[in-house]
Scaffold this active site. Sequence first.
Site, short mmCIF file in Angstrom:
data_model
loop_
_atom_site.label_atom_id
_atom_site.label_comp_id
_atom_site.label_asym_id
_atom_site.label_seq_id
_atom_site.Cartn_x
_atom_site.Cartn_y
_atom_site.Cartn_z
N PHE A 137 47.66 41.68 35.47
CA PHE A 137 46.51 41.15 36.22
C PHE A 137 45.25 41.37 35.41
O PHE A 137 44.94 42.50 35.03
CB PHE A 137 46.37 41.82 37.60
CG PHE A 137 45.24 41.21 38.39
CD1 PHE A 137 45.40 39.97 39.00
CD2 PHE A 137 44.01 41.84 38.48
CE1 PHE A 137 44.35 39.37 39.69
CE2 PHE A 137 42.95 41.26 39.17
CZ PHE A 137 43.13 40.02 39.78
N ASP A 222 43.32 46.21 28.47
CA ASP A 222 42.57 46.09 29.72
C ASP A 222 42.68 47.44 30.44
O ASP A 222 43.71 47.75 31.04
CB ASP A 222 43.16 44.95 30.54
CG ASP A 222 42.49 44.80 31.91
OD1 ASP A 222 41.83 45.75 32.36
OD2 ASP A 222 42.67 43.73 32.53
N LYS A 251 35.44 48.44 37.19
CA LYS A 251 35.76 49.28 38.35
C LYS A 251 34.95 50.58 38.46
O LYS A 251 33.86 50.57 38.99
CB LYS A 251 37.27 49.56 38.36
CG LYS A 251 38.08 48.32 38.83
CD LYS A 251 39.46 48.72 39.25
CE LYS A 251 40.31 47.53 39.68
NZ LYS A 251 40.06 47.12 41.06
N1 PLP Z 1 41.93 43.85 35.11
C1 PLP Z 1 42.59 44.76 35.85
C2 PLP Z 1 43.61 45.61 35.20
C3 PLP Z 1 42.31 44.89 37.21
O1 PLP Z 1 42.98 45.79 37.94
C4 PLP Z 1 41.33 44.07 37.79
C5 PLP Z 1 41.04 44.15 39.23
O2 PLP Z 1 41.82 44.61 40.02
C6 PLP Z 1 40.66 43.13 36.98
C7 PLP Z 1 40.99 43.07 35.65
C8 PLP Z 1 39.61 42.22 37.55
O3 PLP Z 1 38.47 42.93 37.86
P1 PLP Z 1 37.35 42.31 38.82
O4 PLP Z 1 37.94 42.17 40.17
O5 PLP Z 1 36.21 43.30 38.75
O6 PLP Z 1 36.97 40.99 38.22
#
Ligand code: PLP
Length: 394
Positions: A137, A222, A251
């Site tokens: 994700f 990520d 986050k």
């Molecule tokens: N990358 C990871 C690993 C995530 O867990 C999330 C959100 O849960 C995101 C990206 C996306 O972040 P945002 O919701 O702040 O755009």
Amino acid sequence: MTDTIMRTADRVIAATYRRFPIVLERGEGCTVWDTQGRRYTDFVAGIAVCNLGHAHPRIAAALARQARRLVHVSNLYYTIPQTELARMLVEQSFADRVFFGNSGAEANEAAIKLARKHFNDKGMPERFRIVCMEKSFHGRTMATLSATGQDKIKKGFDPVLEGFSFVPFNDIEALNAAIDDHTCAVMLEPIQGEGGVRCPDAGFLQRVRELCDQRGVLMILDEIQTGMGRTGKFFAHEHYGVTPDIMTLAKALANGLPIGAMLATEKVAAAFGVGAHASTFGGTPLVAAAALETLKIMVEEKIVPRALDTGNYFQEALNQLKLRHSCVAEVRGKGLLLGIQLNGPAEALVPVCMEKGFLVNCVQGDTLRFVPPLIIQKSEIEALIQCLDDVLTR
Ligand code: PLP
């Protein structure tokens, strides 16, 4: 009042979220209260965001101080909080430079653009493809959903962006086969959070790093969910003895204020010259001041080793729970990013836990995920375990 708020929200806010029928109005530490005065111990923390808990007095004071001084001026000018924050992030990490945005998706957008631009600048525009992981994700914008390895998130948005392919997480042979002369990067989470709290097999991340070096492609990690101490190291990749070329954070970085950051080595960041990328609110003084105070507290109060210790305690307690309940298939995770997979659907347990005063969350339908503030007390964990014991017995 509670019913009116819920009815109004359901009428006027885009219907993209399924919400639980409580209205939260106040928080302190690891506790939140709803409008009916009921209290909940928060094992969600805004989905791995409020690492230092709710209403932290030092962060509140830093925000108030900065709000009275300077909230926003744009990136046409230098500002002090953004500069200090970038300096601290560089000092804490492998990176030399930081680009600020406002969310995880925006940080990943920057990473994807930088990887492409890096090879474009080297005269290799054909190297634009990124190999990602199944069940990953990376966000909900067009580029980041294109990089996300979950069909349900892409449904209805075709055509997605060209240039993303997927291999199973932990399958190094498949990754090796997927990299070709058009690949600019491999992009992955060190531990898949939304994918069900899935850890890398021993040696996997090292093999990914080696493969990226051998094949001359960039490694993008990520760490939006895993970073900022969540797994018991400042960044999760430190557990595995690798460093990426590009890393994304968001986050927990400002303990609840919206921020995203893309960090890179000098060699790679060089492709982001003047005008290459921008964001009006990126690293605005107010949010940067909150992030800076968050980082200072984490270092001064040794929050990261504490998260490792508390996380080990929590994981052991979950393992004990598994021994008592045959419906628990697996306990997974690291530090305070933990999950228990059940032998069936887990969604129905979330409102039952809520009824008993605990906020927990479910991912992938069968896994309960626990991502409390990193300041969670062992006594609060014991209370949750007691609750889960009751709920699973039923
Ligand atoms: N990358 C990871 C690993 C995530 O867990 C999330 C959100 O849960 C995101 C990206 C996306 O972040 P945002 O919701 O702040 O755009």
